[in-house]
Each structure stands twice: as C-alpha cells, then as structure tokens.
Design a protein around this motif. Sequence first.
Motif, mmCIF file in Angstrom:
data_model
loop_
_atom_site.group_PDB
_atom_site.id
_atom_site.type_symbol
_atom_site.label_atom_id
_atom_site.label_comp_id
_atom_site.label_asym_id
_atom_site.label_seq_id
_atom_site.Cartn_x
_atom_site.Cartn_y
_atom_site.Cartn_z
ATOM 1 N N LEU A 7 14.338 -5.852 -13.277
ATOM 2 C CA LEU A 7 15.301 -6.873 -13.075
ATOM 3 C C LEU A 7 14.797 -8.254 -12.954
ATOM 4 C CD1 LEU A 7 18.317 -7.134 -11.590
ATOM 5 C CD2 LEU A 7 17.210 -7.020 -9.401
ATOM 6 N N ARG A 8 15.361 -9.209 -13.649
ATOM 7 C CA ARG A 8 14.971 -10.710 -13.884
ATOM 8 C C ARG A 8 16.022 -11.536 -13.596
ATOM 9 N NH1 ARG A 8 10.160 -10.045 -17.372
ATOM 10 N NH2 ARG A 8 9.360 -8.174 -16.461
ATOM 11 N N LYS A 9 15.526 -12.778 -13.129
ATOM 12 C CA LYS A 9 16.775 -13.839 -12.900
ATOM 13 C C LYS A 9 16.392 -14.958 -13.639
ATOM 14 C CE LYS A 9 19.008 -16.432 -9.450
ATOM 15 N NZ LYS A 9 18.927 -16.627 -7.963
ATOM 16 N N ALA A 10 17.344 -15.344 -14.428
ATOM 17 C CA ALA A 10 17.367 -16.441 -15.634
ATOM 18 C C ALA A 10 18.690 -17.286 -15.468
ATOM 19 C CB ALA A 10 16.809 -16.013 -16.830
ATOM 20 N N ALA A 11 18.648 -18.390 -15.466
ATOM 21 C CA ALA A 11 19.641 -19.478 -15.410
ATOM 22 C C ALA A 11 20.601 -19.107 -14.404
ATOM 23 C CB ALA A 11 20.358 -19.254 -17.005
ATOM 24 N N TYR A 26 18.677 -2.053 -30.362
ATOM 25 C CA TYR A 26 18.729 -2.978 -29.210
ATOM 26 C C TYR A 26 19.632 -2.807 -28.092
ATOM 27 C CZ TYR A 26 18.586 -7.475 -26.762
ATOM 28 O OH TYR A 26 18.600 -8.421 -25.824
ATOM 29 N N ILE A 27 19.248 -2.709 -27.008
ATOM 30 C CA ILE A 27 20.210 -2.640 -25.852
ATOM 31 C C ILE A 27 20.172 -3.840 -25.131
ATOM 32 C CG2 ILE A 27 20.562 -1.336 -23.772
ATOM 33 C CD1 ILE A 27 18.682 0.902 -24.918
ATOM 34 N N GLU A 28 21.446 -4.419 -25.131
ATOM 35 C CA GLU A 28 21.493 -5.808 -24.475
ATOM 36 C C GLU A 28 21.250 -5.960 -22.839
ATOM 37 O OE1 GLU A 28 23.746 -8.811 -25.365
ATOM 38 O OE2 GLU A 28 24.232 -8.238 -27.552
ATOM 39 N N PRO A 29 20.704 -6.752 -22.361
ATOM 40 C CA PRO A 29 20.450 -6.705 -21.078
ATOM 41 C C PRO A 29 22.049 -6.851 -20.285
ATOM 42 C CG PRO A 29 19.350 -8.449 -21.786
ATOM 43 C CD PRO A 29 20.067 -8.004 -22.867
ATOM 44 N N ILE A 30 21.953 -6.379 -19.176
ATOM 45 C CA ILE A 30 23.150 -6.065 -18.167
ATOM 46 C C ILE A 30 22.962 -7.286 -16.996
ATOM 47 C CG2 ILE A 30 24.476 -4.768 -16.717
ATOM 48 C CD1 ILE A 30 23.347 -2.376 -18.312
ATOM 49 N N ALA A 31 24.254 -8.041 -17.237
ATOM 50 C CA ALA A 31 24.162 -9.374 -16.207
ATOM 51 C C ALA A 31 24.463 -8.599 -14.742
ATOM 52 C CB ALA A 31 25.088 -10.359 -16.386
ATOM 53 N N LEU A 32 24.042 -8.911 -13.810
ATOM 54 C CA LEU A 32 24.550 -8.645 -12.297
ATOM 55 C C LEU A 32 24.614 -9.694 -11.444
ATOM 56 C CD1 LEU A 32 21.737 -5.687 -11.753
ATOM 57 C CD2 LEU A 32 24.073 -5.500 -12.573
ATOM 58 N N ASN A 33 25.508 -9.553 -10.771
ATOM 59 C CA ASN A 33 25.690 -10.600 -9.591
ATOM 60 C C ASN A 33 24.560 -10.320 -8.450
ATOM 61 O OD1 ASN A 33 26.708 -8.842 -7.969
ATOM 62 N ND2 ASN A 33 28.741 -9.597 -7.992
ATOM 63 N N GLU A 34 24.638 -11.194 -7.385
ATOM 64 C CA GLU A 34 23.601 -11.102 -6.304
ATOM 65 C C GLU A 34 23.484 -9.966 -5.812
ATOM 66 O OE1 GLU A 34 21.912 -13.683 -2.503
ATOM 67 O OE2 GLU A 34 22.760 -14.706 -4.438
ATOM 68 N N SER A 35 24.826 -9.493 -5.450
ATOM 69 C CA SER A 35 25.083 -8.277 -4.686
ATOM 70 C C SER A 35 24.723 -7.222 -5.557
ATOM 71 C CB SER A 35 26.592 -7.938 -4.425
ATOM 72 O OG SER A 35 26.988 -9.014 -3.437
ATOM 73 N N ALA A 37 22.272 -7.016 -7.954
ATOM 74 C CA ALA A 37 21.016 -6.954 -7.912
ATOM 75 C C ALA A 37 20.190 -6.560 -6.820
ATOM 76 C CB ALA A 37 20.385 -8.528 -8.079
ATOM 77 N N ARG A 38 21.037 -6.643 -5.404
ATOM 78 C CA ARG A 38 20.419 -6.187 -4.218
ATOM 79 C C ARG A 38 20.745 -4.872 -4.323
ATOM 80 N NH1 ARG A 38 16.725 -5.910 -0.850
ATOM 81 N NH2 ARG A 38 17.334 -5.872 1.232
ATOM 82 N N ILE A 39 21.669 -4.175 -4.676
ATOM 83 C CA ILE A 39 22.103 -2.792 -4.626
ATOM 84 C C ILE A 39 21.023 -2.050 -5.795
ATOM 85 C CG2 ILE A 39 23.461 -0.869 -5.328
ATOM 86 C CD1 ILE A 39 25.859 -2.927 -4.651
ATOM 87 N N TRP A 40 20.678 -2.559 -6.780
ATOM 88 C CA TRP A 40 19.724 -2.046 -7.602
ATOM 89 C C TRP A 40 18.267 -2.061 -7.067
ATOM 90 C CZ3 TRP A 40 19.502 0.493 -12.131
ATOM 91 C CH2 TRP A 40 18.321 0.589 -12.753
ATOM 92 N N GLU A 41 17.958 -3.267 -6.368
ATOM 93 C CA GLU A 41 16.705 -3.272 -5.786
ATOM 94 C C GLU A 41 16.471 -2.091 -4.853
ATOM 95 O OE1 GLU A 41 16.559 -7.200 -4.346
ATOM 96 O OE2 GLU A 41 15.589 -7.928 -6.014
ATOM 97 N N GLU A 76 28.385 3.934 -10.959
ATOM 98 C CA GLU A 76 29.384 4.192 -11.870
ATOM 99 C C GLU A 76 29.346 3.735 -13.109
ATOM 100 O OE1 GLU A 76 33.089 5.598 -10.125
ATOM 101 O OE2 GLU A 76 31.972 7.166 -9.020
ATOM 102 N N GLY A 77 29.588 2.169 -12.860
ATOM 103 C CA GLY A 77 29.694 1.172 -13.849
ATOM 104 C C GLY A 77 28.373 1.197 -14.823
ATOM 105 N N LEU A 78 27.394 1.432 -13.891
ATOM 106 C CA LEU A 78 25.864 1.339 -14.767
ATOM 107 C C LEU A 78 25.777 2.517 -15.334
ATOM 108 C CD1 LEU A 78 23.260 -0.012 -11.982
ATOM 109 C CD2 LEU A 78 24.203 -1.274 -14.051
ATOM 110 N N GLU A 79 26.411 3.833 -14.870
ATOM 111 C CA GLU A 79 26.042 5.137 -15.828
ATOM 112 C C GLU A 79 26.993 4.787 -16.863
ATOM 113 O OE1 GLU A 79 26.084 8.561 -13.447
ATOM 114 O OE2 GLU A 79 24.919 7.868 -11.836
#
Length: 88
Positions: A7-11, A26-35, A37-41, A76-79
């Motif tokens: 998980l990285r934060k840019a721009a 190539y697998i594109e990065p998935i954009a996450l909002n702050e919530s 990202a917190r759930i992922w962490e 579920e969306g990530l899966e």
Amino acid sequence: MNARYSLRKAAGIYWLLDMQQDGKNYIEPIALNESGARIWELASQGLEVSAIAELLAKQYGIGAEMVKEDILQFLEGLEAAGVSIGDK
C-alpha cells in the motif's frame, strides 16, 4: 502481513500495488480511499472483520454492524478484482 501487495500513497491517493508481477501481464494498481487503506492495513495485520468494524465504528462514531457490512463489501470488491488479503 501481506507480502504480495504494498500500500503506497501518491498524489493524495492510496494505491494497492501487486509486488509479485512477472511483467507479462501487467496488473494495474488499485486506488483506495483513506477508509479502504485503513481497512487493508488492519486486515493485512490479521484482524478479523468484526474487530476492524469495532475500531472504525469507535473512530467514526457509527454503528459497528453498518461498518461491518461496508467492510465485507469492500473485501468482496477486492476479491472480484483478484486481490485477497491472504495472498502471499
């Protein structure tokens, strides 16, 4: 901890990057909002959905059951995108 994804934060946006790509597909990065990202962490640290829901419910002052439903939808969306918290 999940070694496959980083998980990285840019721009001002959090990005979930697949660190085990072979370069062929190539697998594109998935954009996450702050919530997200917190759930992922928290999930990648091994916390169960109910524990994450309790933490976020306290943080945002909302009901844990509503948060739990949102977390499950997020996962579920990530899966559906081919990402699993347990990927190594």
